[in-house]
Design a protein around this motif. Structure first.
Motif, mmCIF file in Angstrom:
data_model
loop_
_atom_site.group_PDB
_atom_site.id
_atom_site.type_symbol
_atom_site.label_atom_id
_atom_site.label_comp_id
_atom_site.label_asym_id
_atom_site.label_seq_id
_atom_site.Cartn_x
_atom_site.Cartn_y
_atom_site.Cartn_z
ATOM 1 N N PRO A 34 8.701 15.580 -7.431
ATOM 2 C CA PRO A 34 9.792 14.970 -6.692
ATOM 3 C C PRO A 34 10.504 15.928 -5.758
ATOM 4 O O PRO A 34 11.092 15.494 -4.778
ATOM 5 C CB PRO A 34 10.748 14.467 -7.773
ATOM 6 C CG PRO A 34 10.273 15.005 -9.043
ATOM 7 C CD PRO A 34 8.920 15.511 -8.872
ATOM 8 N N LYS A 58 -1.000 7.749 -8.173
ATOM 9 C CA LYS A 58 0.030 6.919 -8.799
ATOM 10 C C LYS A 58 1.384 7.418 -8.333
ATOM 11 O O LYS A 58 1.616 8.620 -8.270
ATOM 12 C CB LYS A 58 -0.064 7.038 -10.325
ATOM 13 C CG LYS A 58 -0.358 5.705 -10.980
ATOM 14 C CD LYS A 58 -0.743 5.821 -12.411
ATOM 15 C CE LYS A 58 0.366 6.311 -13.293
ATOM 16 N NZ LYS A 58 0.137 5.946 -14.687
ATOM 17 N N LEU A 59 2.261 6.488 -8.002
ATOM 18 C CA LEU A 59 3.571 6.867 -7.501
ATOM 19 C C LEU A 59 4.618 6.664 -8.580
ATOM 20 O O LEU A 59 4.577 5.687 -9.317
ATOM 21 C CB LEU A 59 3.941 6.003 -6.305
ATOM 22 C CG LEU A 59 3.290 6.333 -4.993
ATOM 23 C CD1 LEU A 59 3.699 5.318 -3.974
ATOM 24 C CD2 LEU A 59 3.710 7.702 -4.520
ATOM 25 N N ASP A 60 5.550 7.581 -8.615
ATOM 26 C CA ASP A 60 6.643 7.493 -9.566
ATOM 27 C C ASP A 60 7.922 7.594 -8.759
ATOM 28 O O ASP A 60 8.181 8.629 -8.146
ATOM 29 C CB ASP A 60 6.521 8.683 -10.533
ATOM 30 C CG ASP A 60 7.330 8.484 -11.775
ATOM 31 O OD1 ASP A 60 7.402 9.426 -12.571
ATOM 32 O OD2 ASP A 60 7.903 7.393 -11.960
ATOM 33 N N ILE A 61 8.693 6.540 -8.686
ATOM 34 C CA ILE A 61 9.922 6.617 -7.902
ATOM 35 C C ILE A 61 11.126 6.464 -8.825
ATOM 36 O O ILE A 61 10.978 6.336 -10.025
ATOM 37 C CB ILE A 61 9.962 5.562 -6.774
ATOM 38 C CG1 ILE A 61 10.060 4.160 -7.343
ATOM 39 C CG2 ILE A 61 8.766 5.691 -5.886
ATOM 40 C CD1 ILE A 61 10.371 3.146 -6.281
ATOM 41 N N GLY A 62 12.274 6.480 -8.263
ATOM 42 C CA GLY A 62 13.488 6.343 -9.065
ATOM 43 C C GLY A 62 14.285 7.616 -9.124
ATOM 44 O O GLY A 62 15.303 7.688 -9.798
ATOM 45 N N LEU A 380 5.468 1.734 0.872
ATOM 46 C CA LEU A 380 5.266 2.723 -0.179
ATOM 47 C C LEU A 380 4.385 2.155 -1.283
ATOM 48 O O LEU A 380 3.547 2.847 -1.854
ATOM 49 C CB LEU A 380 6.629 3.142 -0.739
ATOM 50 C CG LEU A 380 6.615 4.387 -1.606
ATOM 51 C CD1 LEU A 380 6.138 5.566 -0.820
ATOM 52 C CD2 LEU A 380 8.000 4.645 -2.150
ATOM 53 N N MET A 381 4.555 0.862 -1.552
ATOM 54 C CA MET A 381 3.734 0.221 -2.571
ATOM 55 C C MET A 381 2.261 0.279 -2.195
ATOM 56 O O MET A 381 1.394 0.369 -3.057
ATOM 57 C CB MET A 381 4.151 -1.256 -2.658
ATOM 58 C CG MET A 381 4.251 -1.774 -4.036
ATOM 59 S SD MET A 381 4.375 -3.549 -4.082
ATOM 60 C CE MET A 381 5.806 -3.881 -3.111
#
Lengths: 411, 173, 181
Positions: A34, A58-62, A380-381
């Motif tokens: 990040p 694989k995306l990790d957001i938040g 982004l998806m």
């Protein structure tokens, strides 16, 4: 050293000599964390690399989720404007305008013409800022640092004019329910026309540096391709959708404010790759320039906010001079404007695509629910699919051109 | 913004569509029953007259105190016909499970994860039902009305600050 | 040495034997301070809107290069100034802590923007109310976002702070390990 028992992606066949045998490889999991310069702040991508090619991502957001919706449920309707500023922070006026349109839809307010023109002018100026930021970042990350310097200079010029008007460079908080917050200072129109000329000159410089540049073309043409069907299926809007060949622009499809009186073109691409998305933005900056000049010609002096004291603060002489003015001012500030109960969805063409606000009111002075349809979210998806099988180096221009702004994706 | 699409939907699904009206500003809205949402969406996407090909914007609202507690909102748009439609689906608290529309539109994927993460509405048939914004250790669904605004759950220990306004500790008063 | 309080300023009269610096050591400290303050390698921990102002500060008009702090080093091991730019939320906090712990001494931290200084107006379930709840901070630059001139002012203050700290040529003290909690 790989042991014989380890499973390899490319198993070693029996070869004539060890030197002829293909090298056994294994896929490697790499974390683009990040806090990473190319991740525009706060997206974590875990990529499974097969040599230099991305096998899966694989995306990790938040990591920038700031509780926008919950905060908005706890403040008055007018106090939401600064929160909306910080959604898409490079073009904040468009967020303000979108939210104001949603509330005005619920309340049934008519915004006076001058306010509409001012909203359009400031929106287009911020659209230019957004595109300049994207092009500067793209240039920087592809190695052309000069583009960053030129882009920042153009952006600073626009921000200086907006500072005179709104008070802040970046987070403008300019629109209000029923109009805009203040009128232009004297001489502002001429200053803006002058900086538009200068910005155009800088844009031409950047164009000369990038558009026919061998390295830029090699890195962006044919990379990050999104087909037309995929783009619609994922919900792309804005320049990324138009680059894939669908000519959908909210300003033309369902004109809002005064866009139906303005004459401008909407560029549409054909390949859906990074180069097309970049070209969309260069061309849209030219069109924004055209729109602002037309607005200055067409704008007439007049009121900058609706004359409804239930929603708009009365002018100060009335507040200090009459009982009704003082009462209206007090009620609006302390309790918030009372928007009739119901729900409405209003959408604008933000720099990134269709920015929608879904506002639910229960008749009190605070929003019951405020949902944001962030345009960058859909792009982004689709990123893992865009990157499957492509080289890791293609991630950089792809991530740049989809214009993921952390504030709006993570609200 | 499409009376024709709304009429067609009502004709095709007279029992699934409980109510159809036009809201403020001309938005066409249909209230749909939870059990038939997947069927309705499939029809809306494939029927050539409605042709809602773009992935919808899916969000949820928590009407705490009324029944059903949650309401899923699907905001649909058609690129070919240039019309919009809103579907509102009531989801009760006792059974917050809805069929997923991700097989129809790939773009609905993260919207449904967002509804699960922040509201607690689970989607059956979703390829990857896990939290989107909050971290895995987080307990609860923050956007529900009964979750406090300042209910912080720190991942690493934070220095305690004595603030007269907000009170001590990470969660404040 | 990462300075966190005024006690780290070099006193004119030392009150403890081990703090006393001889004349030569004072000169060395001034020289090292001068060198360290004019060659800051920043780690821009950029998260949100303040990042846009950071870009503007680093660009040609509000040049950060004239203060010697132009070159970003994207590896914490190679950086000595951690600029936390933008909101840090609860999910990002362990990462910030890890980056800070990875940095080698001497290191300084600048909280850029009001979200990093105190949480900003995001007083809710998701945001850390100021990064000084997790790492020690040297200079706070408030503003939402701060004007580039404010940022430059903050950098100048930091440079004064660095100059006034005691620097040793060979520092045999064990560095202060990050306190737990």
């Amino acid at each position: 050293m790989s042991k014989a028992t380890e499973t390899a992606v490319h198993p070693v066949p029996a070869a004539a000599s060890p030197l002829d045998a293909p090298f056994p490889t294994k896929r490697m999991l790499v974390n683009l964390g990040p806090s990473h310069p190319a991740m525009h702040g706060t997206v974590r991508a875990v990529v499974e690399l097969d040599g230099e090619a991305v096998h899966a991502m694989k995306l990790d957001i938040g990591f920038l989720h700031r509780g926008f919706e919950k905060s908005c449920e706890n403040v008055t309707w007018t106090q939401v404007f600064p929160y909306t500023d910080r959604l898409n922070y490079v073009s904040s006026i468009m967020n303000n305008v979108g939210y104001a349109l949603a509330v005005e839809k619920l309340a049934g307010l008519q915004v006076p013409e001058r306010a509409q023109y001012l909203r359009v002018i400031t929106s287009e100026l911020h659209r230019m800022c957004d595109h300049l930021t994207l092009i500067s970042a793209m240039g920087l990350e592809l190695g052309a640092m000069t583009v960053l310097i030129y882009g920042m200079e153009a952006r600073d010029l626009i921000w200086d004019r907006l500072t005179e008007l709104c008070g802040a460079r970046l987070t403008s908080n300019y629109a209000r329910v029923g109009g805009v917050s203040r009128d232009v200072p004297p001489g502002w129109n001429e200053k803006v026309l002058r900086i538009l000329d200068r910005t155009e000159a800088l844009r031409v410089e950047i164009d000369r540096l990038l558009t026919r540049n061998r390295i830029v073309i090699d890195r962006t043409r044919g990379t990050g391709v999104v087909s037309r069907e995929d783009a619609i299926d994922y919900g792309f809007t804005g320049p990324c959708l138009r680059a894939s060949g669908v000519s959908y622009d909210v300003r033309k499809a369902s004109p809002y404010l005064v866009y139906d009186r303005l004459d401008f073109d909407v560029p549409v691409g054909s390949n859906g790759d990074n180069f097309d998305r970049y070209l969309m933005r260069m061309e849209e900056m030219k069109q924004s320039d055209r729109i602002v000049r037309q607005c200055f010609d067409q704008m007439q002096p007049g009121a900058i906010a609706a004359d409804d004291s239930r929603y708009v603060l009365p002018p100060k002489p009335e507040v200090y001079g009459s009982i009704e003015g003082a009462m209206a001012h007090f009620k609006i500030i302390m309790e918030g404007i009372k928007v009739p109960a119901g729900e409405a969805y209003a959408y604008v063409e933000a720099a990134n695509g269709e920015l929608g606000f879904y506002a639910v009111s229960d008749g009190s002075g605070r929003p019951y629910k405020l949902g944001v349809r962030a345009p960058g979210w859909n792009m982004l998806m689709a990123l893992p699919q865009m990157m499957e099988g492509k080289l890791l180096a293609d991630l950089i221009p792809t991530f740049d051109t989809i214009n993921m702004i952390g504030g709006e994706v993570e609200q | 913004m499409s009376q024709a699409a709304l009429q067609r939907l009502k004709e095709r699904f007279p029992d699934a569509v409980t109510e159809a009206y036009t809201g403020p500003g001309g938005d066409d809205v249909a209230l749909v029953k939870k059990e038939s949402i997947e069927e309705v969406c499939r029809f809306l996407k494939s029927d050539p007259e409605t042709a809602f090909d773009m992935a919808p914007y899916i969000t949820a609202v928590d009407y705490m105190g009324s029944e059903p507690r949650f309401e899923l909102v699907y905001q649909m748009y058609s690129t070919t016909r240039n019309h919009r439609l809103r579907l509102r689906v009531g989801v009760p608290e006792s059974d917050p499970v809805v069929r997923s529309v991700t097989p129809l539109w790939k773009g609905a994927n993260w919207y449904e994860r967002y509804c699960w993460d922040l509201y607690g509405i689970r989607f059956e048939g979703h390829p990857d039902m896990r939290r989107l914004y909050m971290y895995e250790e987080f307990v609860g669904h923050p956007l529900r009305k009964d979750y406090s605004l300042r209910g912080r759950q720190p991942l690493i220990p934070e220095r305690q600050v004595d603030e007269p306004f907000r009170g001590p500790g990470p969660s404040g008063s | 040495m990462s300075a966190t309080s005024d006690l780290d300023l070099v006193p004119a009269i030392a009150t403890r034997r081990e703090d006393a610096l001889s004349g030569l050591e004072k000169m060395v400290s001034k020289g090292l301070g001068w060198a360290r303050k004019y060659s800051l390698f920043q780690y821009p921990f950029v998260t949100a809107c303040c990042g846009m102002e950071f870009m503007a500060v680093a660009a040609a008009r509000y040049d950060l290069d004239r203060f010697g702090a132009a070159l970003p080093r994207f590896s914490p091991r190679q950086a000595d100034l951690l600029m936390v730019v933008g909101t840090v939320n609860v999910k990002q906090a362990p990462i910030l802590r890890r980056v800070y712990d990875s940095m080698a001494d001497p290191k300084w931290v600048v909280a850029f923007g009001v979200c990093a200084s105190s949480g900003g107006f995001y007083d809710n379930y998701a945001t850390v109310q100021g990064i000084d709840r997790i790492i020690p901070v040297d200079v706070y630059i408030p503003g939402c976002p701060p004007r580039p001139e404010q940022v430059l002012d903050g950098i100048i203050l930091l440079q004064q702070k660095i100059q006034d700290q005691p620097h040793k040529l060979i520092d045999r003290e064990k560095p202060a390990l990050p306190a737990k909690g």
